[in-house]
Design a protein around this motif. Structure first.
Motif, mmCIF file in Angstrom:
data_model
loop_
_atom_site.group_PDB
_atom_site.id
_atom_site.type_symbol
_atom_site.label_atom_id
_atom_site.label_comp_id
_atom_site.label_asym_id
_atom_site.label_seq_id
_atom_site.Cartn_x
_atom_site.Cartn_y
_atom_site.Cartn_z
ATOM 1 N N LEU A 354 0.739 -1.149 0.263
ATOM 2 C CA LEU A 354 -0.004 0.224 0.174
ATOM 3 C C LEU A 354 0.761 1.148 0.005
ATOM 4 O O LEU A 354 0.612 2.216 -0.588
ATOM 5 N N TRP A 355 1.929 1.287 0.626
ATOM 6 C CA TRP A 355 2.916 2.440 0.880
ATOM 7 C C TRP A 355 3.529 2.645 -0.612
ATOM 8 O O TRP A 355 3.708 3.792 -1.159
ATOM 9 N N CYS A 356 4.018 1.569 -1.288
ATOM 10 C CA CYS A 356 4.528 1.543 -2.521
ATOM 11 C C CYS A 356 3.310 2.384 -3.657
ATOM 12 O O CYS A 356 3.672 3.336 -4.641
ATOM 13 N N ALA A 357 2.194 1.759 -3.590
ATOM 14 C CA ALA A 357 1.196 2.188 -4.324
ATOM 15 C C ALA A 357 0.652 3.830 -4.129
ATOM 16 O O ALA A 357 0.429 4.543 -5.212
ATOM 17 N N VAL A 358 0.882 4.027 -2.945
ATOM 18 C CA VAL A 358 0.582 5.437 -2.699
ATOM 19 C C VAL A 358 1.676 6.351 -3.395
ATOM 20 O O VAL A 358 1.484 7.277 -3.930
ATOM 21 N N LEU A 359 3.143 5.863 -3.188
ATOM 22 C CA LEU A 359 4.072 6.743 -3.708
ATOM 23 C C LEU A 359 4.048 6.720 -5.229
ATOM 24 O O LEU A 359 4.088 7.902 -6.057
ATOM 25 N N GLN A 360 3.356 5.588 -5.935
ATOM 26 C CA GLN A 360 3.220 5.625 -7.359
ATOM 27 C C GLN A 360 2.025 6.622 -7.719
ATOM 28 O O GLN A 360 2.345 7.292 -8.882
ATOM 29 N N VAL A 361 1.084 6.430 -6.854
ATOM 30 C CA VAL A 361 -0.206 7.525 -7.332
ATOM 31 C C VAL A 361 0.408 8.837 -7.309
ATOM 32 O O VAL A 361 0.185 9.813 -7.885
ATOM 33 N N ALA A 362 1.067 9.042 -6.352
ATOM 34 C CA ALA A 362 1.471 10.370 -5.812
ATOM 35 C C ALA A 362 2.717 10.899 -6.853
ATOM 36 O O ALA A 362 3.007 12.297 -6.812
ATOM 37 N N GLY A 363 3.090 9.976 -7.537
ATOM 38 C CA GLY A 363 4.133 10.322 -8.816
ATOM 39 C C GLY A 363 5.437 10.558 -8.046
ATOM 40 O O GLY A 363 6.334 11.342 -8.851
ATOM 41 N N VAL A 364 5.995 10.142 -6.966
ATOM 42 C CA VAL A 364 6.990 10.107 -6.420
ATOM 43 C C VAL A 364 8.000 9.126 -7.099
ATOM 44 O O VAL A 364 7.912 8.202 -7.623
ATOM 45 N N SER A 365 9.276 9.922 -7.360
ATOM 46 C CA SER A 365 10.164 9.061 -8.048
ATOM 47 C C SER A 365 10.837 7.983 -7.682
ATOM 48 O O SER A 365 10.728 7.894 -6.269
ATOM 49 N N SER A 366 10.929 6.775 -8.390
ATOM 50 C CA SER A 366 11.328 5.505 -7.745
ATOM 51 C C SER A 366 12.755 5.533 -6.956
ATOM 52 O O SER A 366 12.852 4.843 -6.184
ATOM 53 N N ASP A 367 13.590 6.509 -7.171
ATOM 54 C CA ASP A 367 14.917 6.710 -6.348
ATOM 55 C C ASP A 367 14.231 6.698 -4.925
ATOM 56 O O ASP A 367 15.458 6.327 -4.311
ATOM 57 N N TRP A 368 13.243 7.380 -4.583
ATOM 58 C CA TRP A 368 13.071 7.556 -3.307
ATOM 59 C C TRP A 368 12.138 6.411 -2.386
ATOM 60 O O TRP A 368 11.724 6.555 -1.445
ATOM 61 N N TRP A 369 11.705 5.632 -3.460
ATOM 62 C CA TRP A 369 11.215 4.266 -2.719
ATOM 63 C C TRP A 369 11.677 3.627 -1.813
ATOM 64 O O TRP A 369 11.079 2.901 -0.594
ATOM 65 N N GLY A 370 12.961 3.440 -1.906
ATOM 66 C CA GLY A 370 13.701 2.747 -1.015
ATOM 67 C C GLY A 370 13.832 3.281 0.327
ATOM 68 O O GLY A 370 13.639 2.808 1.570
ATOM 69 N N PRO A 371 14.221 4.814 0.479
ATOM 70 C CA PRO A 371 14.431 5.156 1.796
ATOM 71 C C PRO A 371 12.708 5.296 2.351
ATOM 72 O O PRO A 371 12.364 5.215 3.623
ATOM 73 N N ALA A 372 11.831 5.527 1.687
ATOM 74 C CA ALA A 372 10.510 5.356 2.135
ATOM 75 C C ALA A 372 9.994 4.150 2.658
ATOM 76 O O ALA A 372 9.530 3.930 3.904
ATOM 77 N N LEU A 373 10.519 2.874 2.011
ATOM 78 C CA LEU A 373 10.178 1.839 2.553
ATOM 79 C C LEU A 373 10.856 1.489 3.933
ATOM 80 O O LEU A 373 10.706 0.854 4.784
#
Length: 554
Positions: A354-373
């Protein structure tokens, strides 16, 4: 004359409370006494801290240091609890004990170990030997039989045979220890007797064959093994028929009929699992069917998305978000109802999805998915459930394990992409450095909670890697030569030595691990700094201070 503290309401002798307040004030102001030499300030601080401890003990605000006998008993209890932790691991490997019961017992033991470590770490604790004679060691090991009996009373063992095997294994360990300590002679096998012709054994009378009756037939058909076999055969046939329908006739149905079929099929498995678990009393089979239904939920959403009748092909992020939200609700409710650890893992995975899907919908760059997770994983390491022992077993260990696994996968994958593809984007490199810092923090939390050798090694490795990636960004921006990386690594060595010294008595294996990493980092920093003399001078001076610190501490 007694007085009352205006802040906390504690009552006690007025003179001692006034002196304690003065000491608190002095210790708080001492950091600003920059005119005094550091050695004199340290001596004054040690003196005031010692006096504050004495006052707190006299007022009953702090426990006095243990007496020699109390320290000896605490050391014995700590050794006994550590042996119990090792036996819990052995029992789980041999499938003698239920994992949930073993995990709950391990958490209780670790909480008591933390209390004992804090008690023995008090200043003024006498240094004593835990055992006055070797017989006490044997008695301490045999006393673990009380824990085996307590677990048996709680229904923690898989069956009665496992309970008996645990008792026999403990007795065998005690016997081996007696032999090692010289308290018992090893048993000698009697010499083999010469073979003699055995007398002919009388022929056993044939066992009368049980008559075939309707009672015997129904008893066989309604046995748990037969019911489980029939159940899984029926489920397999049902699943195979559904797959055949989807493969050969799926396009003939309208989208809403497809949705109704998939959702109905999943709900059928949920209902079947509930009936098998409660109606037929086949708990493991019911949990397996419920787990199958839970795993079908994301598959249903993906199948509906591929059909293209309801969701457009461009709405993958929104479908992912909706599916993750539904899975999170379904898995959380199922975990609360069934109290099974497997659904705690599914809940954690759904939260991450769900957290990754929120980042995807919000348009956050995939570079920052790692720190977010990684940030989400660090929050999961602090997760606790107070007052609910069953829920604690369901959610806390899965969340902690998933946090450790996810941060390890993140740093390995991101570092692999950085090396293999040579990604030079500043955002990606900054995120990678942040990933490693989060990994270091999570490994430190895990090592402190579980006292695992691998986690402490991971923390010792993550810190210099994270520092290197951070300094790389700073040095490239300011044109600093790479030889100065060694100074950053050298500054980590006194930290490693201090932490290992504090853990040397309570967790000696982890303490030795950190010391070995400190030695490795010392050699690396000393060799790396030789690329430039100024960097070598600064780094070697810090390393010399670390060597002096190690000499003073040990």
């Amino acid at each position: 004359m007694s007085a009352t503290c205006p802040e906390c309401g504690f009552s006690g002798p007025a003179a001692r409370l006034e002196e304690l307040a003065h000491l608190h004030f002095l210790l708080g102001e001492m950091a600003n006494w920059t005119e005094l030499p550091p050695t004199l300030r340290d001596r004054l601080q040690a003196r005031y801290l010692r006096r504050r401890r004495e006052l707190e003990i006299a007022l009953g605000l702090r426990e006095p240091p243990p007496s020699p006998e109390e320290a000896r008993l605490a050391l014995q209890e700590r050794l006994r609890l550590r042996q119990l932790l090792r036996l819990l691991d052995v029992w789980q490997e041999r499938s003698w004990i239920h994992p949930a019961a073993a995990g709950a017992q391990a958490e209780r033991v670790k909480a008591r170990l933390r209390e004992l470590d804090a008690r023995l770490a008090q200043p003024g604790t006498p240094q004593v030997e835990p055992f006055e004679d070797q017989g006490e060691r044997i008695a301490l090991l045999r006393s673990l039989g009380q824990d085996i009996e307590a677990l048996h009373a709680q229904g923690a063992w898989v069956d009665e045979a496992a309970y008996r095997s645990a008792l026999e294994d403990l007795e065998a360990r005690a016997a081996r220890l007696e032999i090692e300590l010289g308290l018992r002679l090893p048993e000698k096998k009697p010499p083999p007797r010469p073979a003699a012709a055995p007398p002919p054994a009388p022929a056993a009378p044939p066992r009368p064959r049980e008559p075939l009756t309707w009672e015997r037939v129904w008893r066989t058909l309604l046995s748990e093994r037969t019911l489980r076999a029939l159940l899984f055969v029926g489920v397999f046939l049902l699943f195979a028929s559904a797959v055949t329908l989807v493969v050969y006739n799926w396009e003939r149905f309208s989208p809403w009929i497809q949705v109704a079929f998939l959702s109905g099929f999943t709900l059928f498995f949920y209902d079947l699992g509930w009936y098998v678990r409660t109606g037929m009393r086949l708990v493991n089979s019911g949990l397996a069917l419920t787990a199958t239904a839970s795993l079908l939920v994301p598959v249903d959403f993906y199948a509906i998305y591929l059909s293209g009748g309801i969701f457009p092909r461009t709405a993958w992020a929104e479908v992912w978000l909706l599916a993750s939200a539904v899975c999170l609700v379904a898995y959380t409710v199922t975990a609360f109802l069934l109290r099974a650890e497997f659904f705690g893992y599914l809940t954690g995975v759904a939260m991450g999805s769900l957290w990754c899907a929120v980042l995807q919908v919000a348009g956050v760059s995939s570079d920052w998915w790692g720190p977010a997770l990684g940030g989400m994983a660090s929050v999961a390491m602090w997760f606790k459930v107070a007052g609910q022992a069953g829920l604690r077993e369901v959610f806390v260990p899965p969340f902690h394990h998933l946090a450790l696994l996810s941060i390890t996968a993140i740093v390995l994958l991101a570092s692999g992409f950085r090396i293999a593809q040579g990604i030079a984007r500043p955002s990606f490199r900054t995120a990678l450095a942040l990933d490693w810092w989060l990994a270091w923090a999570i490994y430190v939390l895990g090592a402190g909670r579980y006292l695992r050798h691998m986690l402490s090694s991971g923390a010792c490795l993550a810190a210099p890697v994270a520092l290197y990636l951070t300094l790389e960004l700073v040095f490239e921006a300011h044109g600093i030569r790479p030889a100065w990386y060694a100074l950053g690594w050298a500054l980590l060595t006194p930290l490693y030595l201090t932490v290992s010294w504090r853990l040397w008595k309570s967790a000696p294996e982890i303490g030795r691990t950190i010391v070995s990493w400190a030695v490795t980092l010392t050699l690396l920093a000393a060799g790396w700094a030789l690329q430039e003399m100024r960097a070598a001078a600064a780094s070697h001076a810090v390393l010399m201070g670390s060597v002096i610190l190690a000499t003073v501490l040990w």
